[in-house]
Design an enzyme around this catalytic site. Structure first.
Site, PDB file in Angstrom:
ATOM      1  N   ARG A 195      -2.431 -15.010  18.030  1.00  0.00           N
ATOM      2  CA  ARG A 195      -3.720 -14.734  17.372  1.00  0.00           C
ATOM      3  C   ARG A 195      -3.591 -14.748  15.859  1.00  0.00           C
ATOM      4  NH1 ARG A 195      -3.753 -11.645  22.097  1.00  0.00           N
ATOM      5  NH2 ARG A 195      -2.293 -10.301  21.010  1.00  0.00           N
ATOM      6  N   GLU A 214       8.262  -2.374  23.625  1.00  0.00           N
ATOM      7  CA  GLU A 214       8.252  -1.136  24.391  1.00  0.00           C
ATOM      8  C   GLU A 214       9.218  -1.244  25.571  1.00  0.00           C
ATOM      9  OE1 GLU A 214       4.323  -0.014  25.483  1.00  0.00           O
ATOM     10  OE2 GLU A 214       4.929   1.983  26.157  1.00  0.00           O
TER      11      GLU A 214
HETATM   12  P1  5GP Z   1       3.520  -4.517  17.218  1.00  0.00           P
HETATM   13  O1  5GP Z   1       4.702  -5.419  17.084  1.00  0.00           O
HETATM   14  O2  5GP Z   1       2.984  -4.094  15.879  1.00  0.00           O
HETATM   15  O3  5GP Z   1       3.760  -3.368  18.141  1.00  0.00           O
HETATM   16  O4  5GP Z   1       2.389  -5.333  17.960  1.00  0.00           O
HETATM   17  C1  5GP Z   1       1.640  -6.245  17.240  1.00  0.00           C
HETATM   18  C2  5GP Z   1       1.550  -7.549  17.990  1.00  0.00           C
HETATM   19  O5  5GP Z   1       1.031  -7.347  19.289  1.00  0.00           O
HETATM   20  C3  5GP Z   1       0.618  -8.483  17.248  1.00  0.00           C
HETATM   21  O6  5GP Z   1       1.162  -9.790  17.236  1.00  0.00           O
HETATM   22  C4  5GP Z   1      -0.683  -8.414  18.021  1.00  0.00           C
HETATM   23  O7  5GP Z   1      -1.263  -9.685  18.180  1.00  0.00           O
HETATM   24  C5  5GP Z   1      -0.303  -7.826  19.377  1.00  0.00           C
HETATM   25  N1  5GP Z   1      -1.146  -6.674  19.736  1.00  0.00           N
HETATM   26  C6  5GP Z   1      -0.746  -5.416  20.035  1.00  0.00           C
HETATM   27  N2  5GP Z   1      -1.782  -4.650  20.370  1.00  0.00           N
HETATM   28  C7  5GP Z   1      -2.879  -5.422  20.267  1.00  0.00           C
HETATM   29  C8  5GP Z   1      -4.283  -5.189  20.472  1.00  0.00           C
HETATM   30  O8  5GP Z   1      -4.763  -4.106  20.834  1.00  0.00           O
HETATM   31  N3  5GP Z   1      -5.113  -6.239  20.236  1.00  0.00           N
HETATM   32  C9  5GP Z   1      -4.643  -7.442  19.831  1.00  0.00           C
HETATM   33  N4  5GP Z   1      -5.540  -8.424  19.590  1.00  0.00           N
HETATM   34  N5  5GP Z   1      -3.335  -7.695  19.646  1.00  0.00           N
HETATM   35  C10 5GP Z   1      -2.466  -6.701  19.867  1.00  0.00           C
END
Ligand code: 5GP
Length: 171
Positions: free
Chosen positions: A61, A98
């Site tokens: 995305r 996770e």
């Molecule tokens: P992080 O590495 O910060 O835990 O997760 C971020 C990544 O997971 C991003 O690339 C994002 O696209 C995706 N992601 C995690 N949670 C969500 C969410 O609630 N909505 C969307 N659109 N993407 C998420």
């Protein structure tokens, strides 16, 4: 601005996706709206105007917003992809999820010392963007900023990535 308030209201909360207990922030209704896409793209790059040479976007995305932002800013786009998708990766970084680990990769298609603006759609734990920063730095370039459309508060993401600009965040 009223246009940004309207754009924020287009982000849809989807309960129990992709797993029970998770509220997924779905940005596709915002992307589908011409004015919301335009004003949020401008808000993502606005604090960094004139400070970057190229934008790097995170699969998948992140590509959508990064590509719109690159055109708006008049710079090129470097895709940061999940392992195995790029034909000639020059660097890869593993990071913790996770459950398990993930790997992201990048081509060496930017001059060393380039000033890079890193973009993704949503920040949760910050693991993905912290790995993206490390990837850019391993190739000898400099991350001048990290910008996301939506920050999920309370997961430590902001602390994990350092200097962060967000357009919207969870209440
Ligand atoms: P992080 O590495 O910060 O835990 O997760 C971020 C990544 O997971 C991003 O690339 C994002 O696209 C995706 N992601 C995690 N949670 C969500 C969410 O609630 N909505 C969307 N659109 N993407 C998420």
């Amino acid at each position: 601005s009223p246009a940004l308030v309207r754009a924020e209201a287009l982000i849809r909360n989807v309960p129990d996706y992709p797993q029970p207990g998770i509220i997924f922030r779905d940005i596709t209704p915002l992307l589908a709206d011409a004015e919301a896409l335009r004003v949020t793209t401008e808000a993502i790059i606005e604090p960094f105007a004139g400070q970057f040479d190229v934008i790097a976007g995170i699969e998948a995305r992140g590509f959508i917003l990064a590509s719109a932002a690159a055109i708006a800013a008049g710079v090129g786009l470097i895709p940061i992809r999940k392992a195995g998708k790029l034909p000639r990766p020059a660097a890869s970084v593993d990071y913790a999820l996770e459950y398990g680990t993930a790997t992201i990769e990048m081509h060496d298609d930017l001059p060393a010392g380039s000033r890079v603006l890193l973009i993704d759609d949503v920040l949760a734990t910050g693991g993905t963007l912290a790995a993206g920063r490390e990837l850019v730095e391993r190739l000898g370039s400099h991350v001048v900023g990290i910008s996301v459309l939506f920050e999920i508060d309370g997961l430590g993401g902001r602390e994990a990535v350092g200097d962060l600009h967000t357009v919207f965040h969870s209440a």
